[in-house]
Design a protein around this motif. Structure first.
Motif, PDB file in Angstrom:
ATOM      1  N   TYR A 183      65.083  20.733  70.847  1.00 18.17           N
ATOM      2  CA  TYR A 183      66.390  21.027  70.029  1.00 18.17           C
ATOM      3  C   TYR A 183      67.575  21.470  71.046  1.00 18.17           C
ATOM      4  O   TYR A 183      67.137  22.730  71.545  1.00 18.17           O
ATOM      5  N   PRO A 184      68.644  20.910  71.242  1.00 13.46           N
ATOM      6  CA  PRO A 184      68.635  19.303  70.996  1.00 13.46           C
ATOM      7  C   PRO A 184      67.665  18.752  71.777  1.00 13.46           C
ATOM      8  O   PRO A 184      67.378  19.082  72.960  1.00 13.46           O
ATOM      9  N   LYS A 185      67.512  17.525  71.324  1.00 11.61           N
ATOM     10  CA  LYS A 185      66.587  16.500  72.402  1.00 11.61           C
ATOM     11  C   LYS A 185      67.161  16.270  73.480  1.00 11.61           C
ATOM     12  O   LYS A 185      66.569  16.081  74.468  1.00 11.61           O
ATOM     13  N   CYS A 186      68.436  16.098  73.411  1.00  9.98           N
ATOM     14  CA  CYS A 186      69.344  15.625  74.839  1.00  9.98           C
ATOM     15  C   CYS A 186      70.561  16.193  74.716  1.00  9.98           C
ATOM     16  O   CYS A 186      71.112  16.614  73.379  1.00  9.98           O
ATOM     17  N   CYS A 189      73.048  14.666  71.737  1.00  6.47           N
ATOM     18  CA  CYS A 189      72.465  14.750  70.419  1.00  6.47           C
ATOM     19  C   CYS A 189      73.690  15.517  69.593  1.00  6.47           C
ATOM     20  O   CYS A 189      74.528  16.245  70.194  1.00  6.47           O
ATOM     21  N   LYS A 190      73.799  15.023  68.258  1.00  5.18           N
ATOM     22  CA  LYS A 190      75.007  15.758  67.531  1.00  5.18           C
ATOM     23  C   LYS A 190      74.548  17.264  67.286  1.00  5.18           C
ATOM     24  O   LYS A 190      75.565  17.964  66.940  1.00  5.18           O
ATOM     25  N   GLU A 191      73.432  17.711  67.430  1.00  5.67           N
ATOM     26  CA  GLU A 191      72.779  19.101  67.290  1.00  5.67           C
ATOM     27  C   GLU A 191      73.577  19.874  68.408  1.00  5.67           C
ATOM     28  O   GLU A 191      73.477  21.163  68.380  1.00  5.67           O
ATOM     29  N   SER A 238      74.081   8.591  66.094  1.00  6.27           N
ATOM     30  CA  SER A 238      73.633   9.674  65.361  1.00  6.27           C
ATOM     31  C   SER A 238      72.465  10.037  65.587  1.00  6.27           C
ATOM     32  O   SER A 238      72.114  11.196  65.597  1.00  6.27           O
ATOM     33  N   LYS A 239      71.394   9.115  65.882  1.00  6.60           N
ATOM     34  CA  LYS A 239      69.926   9.312  65.885  1.00  6.60           C
ATOM     35  C   LYS A 239      69.789   9.350  67.447  1.00  6.60           C
ATOM     36  O   LYS A 239      70.314   8.578  68.342  1.00  6.60           O
ATOM     37  N   HIS A 240      68.763   9.856  68.002  1.00  8.18           N
ATOM     38  CA  HIS A 240      68.237  10.091  69.384  1.00  8.18           C
ATOM     39  C   HIS A 240      67.239   8.686  69.374  1.00  8.18           C
ATOM     40  O   HIS A 240      66.317   8.984  69.353  1.00  8.18           O
ATOM     41  N   HIS A 281      69.317   7.898  74.836  1.00 12.49           N
ATOM     42  CA  HIS A 281      70.089   8.082  73.665  1.00 12.49           C
ATOM     43  C   HIS A 281      71.053   7.015  73.804  1.00 12.49           C
ATOM     44  O   HIS A 281      71.814   7.151  74.821  1.00 12.49           O
TER      45      HIS A 281
END
Length: 511
Positions: A183-186, A189-191, A238-240, A281
């Motif tokens: 988290y975040p995956k990369c 990412c939106k996170e 929006s998705k990884h 991504h």
């Protein structure tokens, strides 16, 4: 001192528009909390109020020193564990996060400007905010070395990237030992929006993203923190989900330039070697800039059966580019998909084009979209990532004799004519310059030896090389090396044989 710096930073926020007058006290209090300070005395407030107002330029020029003083205080008072670049970046991003409005407010203003004024007004606002928040570090980017080189294919842009700081050994060790997180995956990412960061992931409290719907799917729009050209933006899923070049890709690219007609947008290819640095991504890159490839003319017009209404041609460019143009973007999507599907399965042994070897696919496309003169335009750059014993890093990749300047993959930005060269070249070129001027043996050090053949070759071209012209000569010759890099990356060479092979592929598409 820290109270004064807090007021100066808030003044920066008020001047740039990051902080509204209604939020002044709130922002001061957020910064007091961050620095674990209880109050600001009246004398400090009065002293700050008596200072003259700043212009935007004055505010920009002061930010670096304000943040530097704040970080010195933070380290001296135990708020920052290490006084090194990684920890400074984590902390100064936390500081700037106190000045940036919530995502909802920024998105509302972006959408208001888009609807009431124009897409240009909306992106102007968002780009300025991304710079003012120090997410785009203006002062570092100014350190990048930039120049242009004229070639037979147009004027190439050359940059030596110095804005991305190197990690110190302690931070590298800490990152290695840090708990791995998904988290975040990369970093796309939106996170990442508002994320505090860690030693192995950058802080993003000052980062904001704008939702966009393209081709009926949910994406986001942001700027690159290390802008290589004007308004260098990233549009990401929006998705990884992994990069993929397919029919839907062309629809997404063309939909984006429909919504933002002053921007171009393109995608890296979806295979290693010929793809970008992040293939995990799905994302595009765009911006408000015209590259040399976009300026390059059509060398030979083409006609695709069933698409006589679409203008098409081979672009005069060192890489292998088919340009298609039409008012109807659906027609472009149809033709682009036909070309992609044909190229995926195309083999021409005579031209050393193999669709696959041992089950590994090699052919893909780097697509770039734009609007021009009211029409939609797609540039389809044919790519192939095959390797051999002679060229283990890729046949259509910078060849070994060019690695002293450029060894890395040729991604979307370089494809279009902008060289992103490694920071090491600044020191290496300084050493080479000194050796040439002093007559030093060009093979006396490992660094000089790596550039010796190249330097000995170009030195013969000039009647005189001295202090007055050596910098320009070295820059010119680096640019010419990049031109050769692009030629290496072209699957069809700009020769009679290469163009005949290119036209064989067009004939295959038309079958």
């Amino acid at each position: 001192m820290i109270q004064e710096k807090i007021l100066e930073l808030v003044k920066y926020g008020l001047t740039t528009g990051l902080v509204g007058k209604e939020d002044e006290v709130y922002t001061i209090n957020r910064l007091l909390e961050l620095f674990k300070v209880d109050d600001i005395d009246d004398e400090t407030f009065k002293k700050a109020a008596d200072l003259p107002d700043w212009t935007q330029d004055e505010a920009e020029s002061r930010l670096e020193d304000i943040l530097s003083d704040m970080m010195s205080y933070a380290y001296d008072n135990g708020l920052m564990s290490e006084n090194s670049i990684v920890y400074k970046d984590l902390f100064d991003t936390k500081i700037m996060g106190c000045l940036v409005s919530a995502p909802s407010a920024i998105r509302a203003e972006f959408n208001r400007l888009y609807k009431e004024e124009s897409p240009l007004a909306a992106t102007d606002y968002f780009y300025k905010l991304s710079c003012d928040s120090n997410y785009i570090r203006r002062q570092r980017i100014k350190k990048d070395l930039k120049w242009t080189t004229d070639t037979e294919f147009g004027t190439l842009d050359i940059t030596i990237n110095l804005s991305k700081p190197e990690k110190d050994p302690k931070a590298i060790a800490a990152a290695k030992n840090a708990k791995q997180s998904a988290y975040p995956k990369c970093q796309l990412c939106k996170e990442n929006e508002g994320y505090a960061g860690r030693v192995n992931h950058p802080a993003r409290q000052n980062h904001r993203i704008i939702p966009v719907t393209i081709n009926n799917s949910d994406w986001f729009f942001q700027y690159s923190p290390y802008v290589y050209y004007n308004e260098h933006c990233i549009v990401f899923n929006s998705k990884h989900t992994p990069m993929k070049i397919e029919r839907a890709t062309f629809g997404k690219l063309l939909d984006f330039v429909t919504q933002f007609p002053h921007y171009f947008v393109g995608s890296n290819a979806d295979l290693p070697i010929v793809g970008g640095s992040i293939l995990s991504h799905d994302h595009f890159q765009g911006g408000h800039y015209t590259f040399a490839m976009a300026k390059a003319p059509i060398e030979k017009e083409l006609i695709f059966k069933g698409f006589e209404d679409v203008k098409a041609g081979i672009v005069k460019w060192p890489m292998s580019v088919i340009r298609i143009k039409a008012a109807d973007k659906e027609r472009l999507i149809e033709l682009a998909d036909r070309i992609l599907c044909a190229w995926r399965g195309y083999t021409d042994e005579e031209a050393f084009i193999f669709a696959e070897t041992d089950g590994e696919p090699h052919n893909t496309i780097t697509p770039i979209a734009r609007k021009r003169d009211g029409d939609f335009e797609l540039d389809l750059v044919l790519r192939n990532n095959i390797t051999t014993e002679e060229h283990p890093l890729g046949v259509y990749h910078p060849h070994a004799h060019l690695h002293h300047i450029k060894k890395e993959n040729i991604g979307l930005i370089e494809v279009m004519g902008l060289a992103v060269l490694p920071a090491r070249l600044k020191g290496e070129m300084a050493e080479l310059k000194d050796a040439i001027l002093t007559g030093k043996d060009l093979r006396s050090t490992k660094t000089l030896e790596s550039h010796a053949d190249w330097a000995e070759g170009f030195m013969k071209k000039y009647d005189k090389i001295d202090e007055t012209n050596i910098d320009g000569i070295i820059n010119e010759e680096i640019g010419l090396v990049f031109n050769e890099v692009l030629k290496c990356a072209g699957v069809y060479k700009c020769t009679k044989e290469g163009r005949e092979a290119f036209e064989r592929f067009v004939g295959y598409v038309n079958k």
